[in-house]
Design an enzyme around this catalytic site. Structure first.
Site, PDB file in Angstrom:
ATOM      1  N   GLY A 110       0.806  -1.217   0.000  1.00 29.61           N
ATOM      2  CA  GLY A 110       0.000   0.000   0.000  1.00 29.61           C
ATOM      3  C   GLY A 110       0.835   1.261   0.000  1.00 29.61           C
ATOM      4  N   SER A 133      -0.992  -3.338  -3.669  1.00 29.66           N
ATOM      5  CA  SER A 133      -1.462  -4.444  -4.498  1.00 29.66           C
ATOM      6  C   SER A 133      -1.390  -4.085  -5.978  1.00 29.66           C
ATOM      7  CB  SER A 133      -2.902  -4.812  -4.140  1.00 29.66           C
ATOM      8  OG  SER A 133      -2.976  -5.320  -2.810  1.00 29.66           O
ATOM      9  N   ASN A 158      -8.547   4.618   4.592  1.00 36.07           N
ATOM     10  CA  ASN A 158      -8.355   4.765   3.144  1.00 36.07           C
ATOM     11  C   ASN A 158      -9.410   3.957   2.398  1.00 36.07           C
ATOM     12  OD1 ASN A 158      -7.205   2.462   1.260  1.00 36.07           O
ATOM     13  ND2 ASN A 158      -6.394   2.042   3.313  1.00 36.07           N
ATOM     14  N   ARG A 159      -9.730   4.450   1.224  1.00 36.79           N
ATOM     15  CA  ARG A 159     -10.614   3.728   0.303  1.00 36.79           C
ATOM     16  C   ARG A 159     -10.045   3.838  -1.117  1.00 36.79           C
ATOM     17  NH1 ARG A 159     -14.436   7.821   2.324  1.00 36.79           N
ATOM     18  NH2 ARG A 159     -14.530   9.607   0.886  1.00 36.79           N
ATOM     19  N   PHE A 162      -7.581  -0.321  -4.805  1.00 30.82           N
ATOM     20  CA  PHE A 162      -6.616  -0.996  -5.695  1.00 30.82           C
ATOM     21  C   PHE A 162      -6.227  -0.126  -6.893  1.00 30.82           C
ATOM     22  CE2 PHE A 162      -7.605  -5.737  -4.608  1.00 30.82           C
ATOM     23  CZ  PHE A 162      -6.907  -5.615  -3.429  1.00 30.82           C
ATOM     24  N   ASN A 233       2.392  -8.150  -3.625  1.00 26.78           N
ATOM     25  CA  ASN A 233       1.008  -8.328  -3.213  1.00 26.78           C
ATOM     26  C   ASN A 233       0.112  -8.221  -4.446  1.00 26.78           C
ATOM     27  OD1 ASN A 233      -1.724  -7.424  -2.287  1.00 26.78           O
ATOM     28  ND2 ASN A 233      -0.780  -7.545  -0.268  1.00 26.78           N
ATOM     29  N   SER A 266      -8.717  -9.413   0.995  1.00 21.97           N
ATOM     30  CA  SER A 266      -9.317  -8.826   2.196  1.00 21.97           C
ATOM     31  C   SER A 266      -9.422  -7.317   2.178  1.00 21.97           C
ATOM     32  CB  SER A 266      -8.505  -9.254   3.423  1.00 21.97           C
ATOM     33  OG  SER A 266      -7.131  -8.973   3.249  1.00 21.97           O
ATOM     34  N   SER A 267      -9.129  -6.670   1.050  1.00 25.24           N
ATOM     35  CA  SER A 267      -9.318  -5.223   0.999  1.00 25.24           C
ATOM     36  C   SER A 267     -10.807  -4.917   1.107  1.00 25.24           C
ATOM     37  CB  SER A 267      -8.771  -4.655  -0.317  1.00 25.24           C
ATOM     38  OG  SER A 267      -9.191  -3.308  -0.481  1.00 25.24           O
ATOM     39  N   ASN A 269     -12.200  -2.274   0.075  1.00 30.47           N
ATOM     40  CA  ASN A 269     -12.526  -1.206  -0.872  1.00 30.47           C
ATOM     41  C   ASN A 269     -12.778  -1.690  -2.300  1.00 30.47           C
ATOM     42  OD1 ASN A 269     -12.083   0.810   1.182  1.00 30.47           O
ATOM     43  ND2 ASN A 269      -9.892   0.444   0.912  1.00 30.47           N
ATOM     44  N   THR A 270     -12.785  -3.008  -2.513  1.00 32.62           N
ATOM     45  CA  THR A 270     -13.133  -3.583  -3.810  1.00 32.62           C
ATOM     46  C   THR A 270     -14.383  -4.423  -3.618  1.00 32.62           C
ATOM     47  OG1 THR A 270     -10.842  -3.637  -4.572  1.00 32.62           O
ATOM     48  CG2 THR A 270     -12.393  -5.108  -5.674  1.00 32.62           C
ATOM     49  N   LYS A 305      -3.654 -12.877   2.533  1.00 30.46           N
ATOM     50  CA  LYS A 305      -3.898 -11.770   3.468  1.00 30.46           C
ATOM     51  C   LYS A 305      -5.371 -11.724   3.835  1.00 30.46           C
ATOM     52  CE  LYS A 305      -2.685  -6.902   4.213  1.00 30.46           C
ATOM     53  NZ  LYS A 305      -1.937  -5.754   3.653  1.00 30.46           N
ATOM     54  N   ASN A 334      -5.507  -7.226   7.402  1.00 24.58           N
ATOM     55  CA  ASN A 334      -5.714  -6.044   6.562  1.00 24.58           C
ATOM     56  C   ASN A 334      -6.418  -4.958   7.383  1.00 24.58           C
ATOM     57  OD1 ASN A 334      -5.973  -4.411   4.195  1.00 24.58           O
ATOM     58  ND2 ASN A 334      -6.180  -6.242   2.944  1.00 24.58           N
ATOM     59  N   THR A 335      -6.852  -3.899   6.705  1.00 22.86           N
ATOM     60  CA  THR A 335      -7.584  -2.824   7.385  1.00 22.86           C
ATOM     61  C   THR A 335      -8.977  -3.293   7.786  1.00 22.86           C
ATOM     62  OG1 THR A 335      -8.346  -1.955   5.259  1.00 22.86           O
ATOM     63  CG2 THR A 335      -6.311  -1.032   6.160  1.00 22.86           C
ATOM     64  N   GLY A 356      -3.791   1.582  11.645  1.00 28.72           N
ATOM     65  CA  GLY A 356      -3.074   2.350  12.652  1.00 28.72           C
ATOM     66  C   GLY A 356      -3.416   1.903  14.067  1.00 28.72           C
ATOM     67  N   TYR A 406       3.130   0.518   8.506  1.00 23.52           N
ATOM     68  CA  TYR A 406       2.839   1.487   7.444  1.00 23.52           C
ATOM     69  C   TYR A 406       2.214   2.733   8.055  1.00 23.52           C
ATOM     70  CZ  TYR A 406       0.462   3.473   3.279  1.00 23.52           C
ATOM     71  OH  TYR A 406      -0.008   4.304   2.304  1.00 23.52           O
TER      72      TYR A 406
END
Length: 466
Positions: A110, A133, A158-159, A162, A233, A266-267, A269-270, A305, A334-335, A356, A406
């Protein structure tokens, strides 16, 4: 008119930030010191440049500026600590399929999505750097703004979705990185040490000895590290309808350049991506991914992940799927889609993945659970909220073998890597632990001691054969 004014102001801010940072860099690197590994340079980067960039630029522009400075070779370099350099403590650990992580602190995917600043990131002191990724076809990701700081909470949402320059362009970047590393003999820091010695030896007699002694007192000798590992990734295009094809294509195109590969399912945002974590889809995906990986000459370890938002049954099923298909490791986690009640930042209402400090304990508990479910037989990479040596220590005890950071660098600066390694070394020394293996899984007494006995037996058999 307002749009033009905003563009002008943004340009002035970015240029001004760049001038201030570069001016500081020029001042520091011309001082009689260790240059970018000196304490002065680390302080400049972490206590001046990082807060300034955070104040002047929005999160995504600040992120891009950081990548740009690292790519130019202007970021700090690893600042050694006494315990590591004297080998009183070893942070290296053996990974799957014979790979060795030179230290347990890695960079999560990321940050460098396209693989444009790999060497500069390795020079920060990371034992491994994971890019991506990466999606097979280029895609812009979600509309901006798509990254938000939660400053009061030391978190990030974050969004991105990818965003990627695509597999072909990333492959070219990885090819260039490997070629450059090979042409330099793979040990840039060692070459720099030799150059430094040549310069110092031109100073004669008394001046040389006095100068060298003072140099060593103020700026400790830099530890020449082992070769950092490169992880790749792999993601899935938003418009892709095939369950496994994008990952198979990524493995075949980029696997040859990787020390390890990661299947990212596992994101948050997709759309639909996390459905691949369900029982049947994950088994089909892991089976096809392993088959493709096995056709590669280098056969890099393959990891998957996972999200922190899984229920106990889902975690159990993933653990079984991983072991059934002989997957080499799991990245946990992941997040998160969750929003803890403790969040106070106004940006807590933004959609996207939370990372975080707010997910630190959540991810550690996921690590602990996954270690139990796999009985310590699967290599775990711990991710989520790491910002100190103590945080790393807790994740290692829970069952991670290595960790990634990160989001906390957004607030702590790039010198965080050196600080974490120093703090972890000190913690291990205080507790009588000289090797990372002595810490991994400590929270699981029965599994820990069984693995420890097995290790001693392997060592004993090797000695008997010799």
């Amino acid at each position: 008119m307002n749009m033009l004014r905003n563009i002008r102001d943004k340009t002035i801010k970015t240029a001004g930030t760049g001038i201030l940072v570069v001016a500081g860099i020029e001042l520091t690197t011309k001082l009689p010191s260790e240059g970018r590994s000196s304490q002065l340079y680390h302080d400049l980067s972490d206590k001046f440049a990082t807060p300034l960039i955070r104040k002047l630029l929005n999160p995504e522009d600040a992120h891009n500026a950081a990548i740009y400075f690292v790519k130019l070779g202007l970021a700090p370099r690893f600042r050694t600590n006494t315990l590591e350099s004297s080998q009183q403590v070893s942070l290296s650990i053996q990974g799957p399929k014979g790979i060795t992580f030179p230290n347990v602190v890695g960079l999560a995917a990321g940050f460098d999505k396209d693989g444009v600043a790999i060497q500069g990131l390795m020079d920060l002191g990371f034992g491994f750097v994971e890019i991506g990724s990466v999606t097979p076809r280029p895609q812009p990701g979600n509309p901006k703004p798509r990254m938000f700081r939660l400053e009061e909470d030391l978190g990030v949402i974050n969004r991105f979705g990818f965003n990627s320059i695509g597999m072909a362009a990333v492959e070219q970047n990885l090819k260039e990185f490997r070629e450059q590393a090979a042409s330099k003999g793979g040990n840039i820091l060692a070459q720099e040490e030799e150059q430094k010695k040549d310069i110092l030896h031109t100073m004669g007699g008394f001046v040389f000895h006095i100068g060298k002694k003072m140099w060593g007192m103020i700026f400790p000798q830099r530890h020449v590290r082992g070769k950092s590992l490169l992880g790749v990734n792999l993601g899935k295009n938003k418009t892709s309808t095939h369950e496994t094809q994008d990952y198979e294509d990524g493995i075949m195109a980029l696997g040859r350049y990787a020390d390890y590969l990661v299947i990212n399912i596992s994101s948050p945002n997709t759309p639909g991506l996390r459905n691949l974590q369900k029982s049947e889809p994950i088994r089909r995906l892991l089976k096809s991914a392993i088959q493709k990986r096995d056709t590669l000459e280098n056969k890099p370890p393959l990891f998957v992940k996972i999200a922190p938002d899984l229920d106990p049954d889902e975690m159990k099923d993933i653990a079984l799927a991983v072991m059934e298909n002989n997957v080499d490791g799991i990245l946990v986690t992941n997040t998160s889609n969750q929003r803890p009640y403790s969040l106070i930042s106004k940006n807590r209402v933004e959609t996207g993945g939370l990372s975080g400090l707010p997910i630190r304990d959540m991810s550690t508990e996921c690590i602990r659970k996954m270690y139990e479910l796999t009985e310590g037989k699967v290599f775990i990479v711990g991710i989520g909220g790491v910002g100190s040596g103590h945080d790393v220590y807790e994740k290692l005890k829970a069952g991670a073998s290595v960790v990634q950071i990160y989001s906390r660098m957004v607030y702590e600066g790039p010198g965080l890597v050196s600080r974490i390694r120093r703090e972890l070394s000190e913690l291990m020394m205080q507790n009588g632990q000289r090797h990372v293996e002595d810490v991994v899984g400590l929270d699981h007494e029965e599994i820990y001691w069984k693995k420890r006995v097995d290790r001693f037996q392997v060592v004993r058999l090797k000695k008997e054969k010799n």
